[in-house]
Design an enzyme around this catalytic site. Structure first.
Site, short mmCIF file in Angstrom:
data_model
loop_
_atom_site.label_atom_id
_atom_site.label_comp_id
_atom_site.label_asym_id
_atom_site.label_seq_id
_atom_site.Cartn_x
_atom_site.Cartn_y
_atom_site.Cartn_z
N GLY A 173 5.32 -10.52 3.80
CA GLY A 173 5.74 -10.18 5.03
C GLY A 173 4.82 -11.15 6.49
N ARG B 144 9.26 -2.55 11.47
CA ARG B 144 8.93 -1.97 10.56
C ARG B 144 7.88 -1.96 10.25
NH1 ARG B 144 13.28 0.20 9.90
NH2 ARG B 144 15.51 -0.85 9.74
N LYS C 150 4.74 -10.20 9.17
CA LYS C 150 4.93 -9.48 10.59
C LYS C 150 2.80 -9.80 10.14
CE LYS C 150 3.95 -4.53 10.57
NZ LYS C 150 3.16 -4.64 10.57
N MET D 165 0.63 -1.31 0.00
CA MET D 165 0.13 0.24 0.33
C MET D 165 1.29 1.19 -0.13
SD MET D 165 -3.15 -0.77 1.93
CE MET D 165 -2.85 -0.36 3.43
N HIS E 174 9.62 -2.97 3.32
CA HIS E 174 9.20 -3.25 1.87
C HIS E 174 10.83 -4.13 0.18
CE1 HIS E 174 5.31 -0.79 3.24
NE2 HIS E 174 4.91 -1.35 2.79
#
Ligand code: PAF
Length: 286
Positions: A153, A190, A155, A36, A43
């Site tokens: 990811g 992050r 996360k 996004m 990223h």
């Protein structure tokens, strides 16, 4: 993180037609990195993995309105396409940055994809419809970019679990490639939303990464991991939404009898910003 050097020409496409045309001209394998925007080192780690696993890389940069609920930060979500293009210039082949109207001529779309029960748990309980929005946009992106691999990811552990089910359950011809959580030197995972935090907020937010470290150290004992999470919930450093160990497939909380892999998932608000962290632990002892 070691960043790869620029080695290709990056083109910006803003329409679905231009994406299809540019995609058709890419020989060999393609990896898609859906984002996004508000690109950060996390990223870039996804981009680095994408470059390792495919010949070409397409990065989508689209703030998806369908995954934001009423009162959430859709309007305020950080957007800076020029900075994003500079961050990945020469590292990816295509950046897809469509308008909301281009992606959704009808909003909400008449037909959308459901994330099922897993989409109603954890983050989904606090954000009704969020994961339906995620799986709908990811299905569209996979259809448009037709990648061999899609990189996500760890996360957003629930998102990764649901997208893994999306691809398996709908027989989508793509492989999901997970990438480890990228952390700031302090340990903070992050996230584009870290930009909302003050210095004091960043310090308080470290309770999440400390809890992840404690849970990892407590493994392989189920009881010790669950005890760690109870201790975290008792601390008032963050406004906890949950600190749980869940079954990686169903996302249901594990019991003390659980053996095998579990997903430790944390969500807490710091200065009004909802932060996530996660880890996979292997549990083999009581
Ligand atoms: O993880 C994200 O940034 C988004 O949920 C995604 C996968 C790009 C879909 O909009």
């Amino acid at each position: 993180m070691t960043r790869p050097g620029p080695d290709r020409t990056t083109a910006l496409v803003t329409t679905k037609a231009a994406l299809r045309e540019a995609r058709a001209a890419l020989p060999g394998t393609v990896a898609l990195v859906p984002t996004m925007g508000a690109l950060h080192d996390g990223h870039l780690a996804l981009v680095a993995r994408a470059r390792e696993v495919a010949d070409h890389v397409i990065l989508s940069d689209f703030v998806n309105p369908l995954q934001f609920g009423p009162g959430e930060d859709y309007e305020a979500y950080p957007r800076d396409l020029d900075a994003d293009l500079a961050a990945v210039d020469g590292l990816v082949d295509l950046v897809l940055a469509p308008s909301a109207e281009e992606m959704y001529p009808v909003l909400p779309p008449t037909v959308s994809v459901s994330a099922g029960r897993a989409g109603t748990l954890l983050e989904g309980a606090a954000r009704p419809g969020h994961f339906d929005g995620v799986v709908t946009v990811v299905t569209k992106l996979l259809t448009l970019a037709a990648p061999d691999v899609a990189v996500f990811g760890r996360k957003d552990a629930q998102q990764l679990a649901i997208l893994t089910r999306l691809v398996a359950d709908l027989d989508l011809p793509v492989r999901i490639e997970p990438v480890e959580i990228q952390r700031e030197p302090s340990g903070l995972a992050r996230s584009s939303r870290n930009t909302y935090l003050s210095d004091a907020g960043r310090d308080r937010a470290l309770v999440l990464s400390r809890t992840i470290t404690a849970a990892r150290e407590a493994a392989p004992s189920v009881g010790a991991v669950l005890g760690t999470l109870d201790d975290a919930l008792a601390s008032d450093e963050a406004e906890w939404a949950y600190a749980l160990a869940v079954d990686p497939a169903t996302l249901d909380p594990i019991t003390p009898e659980h053996r095998g892999e579990a997903l430790v998932v944390l969500a807490a608000r710091v200065e009004g910003t909802r932060l996530l962290d996660a880890a996979v632990v292997s549990l083999t002892a009581p």
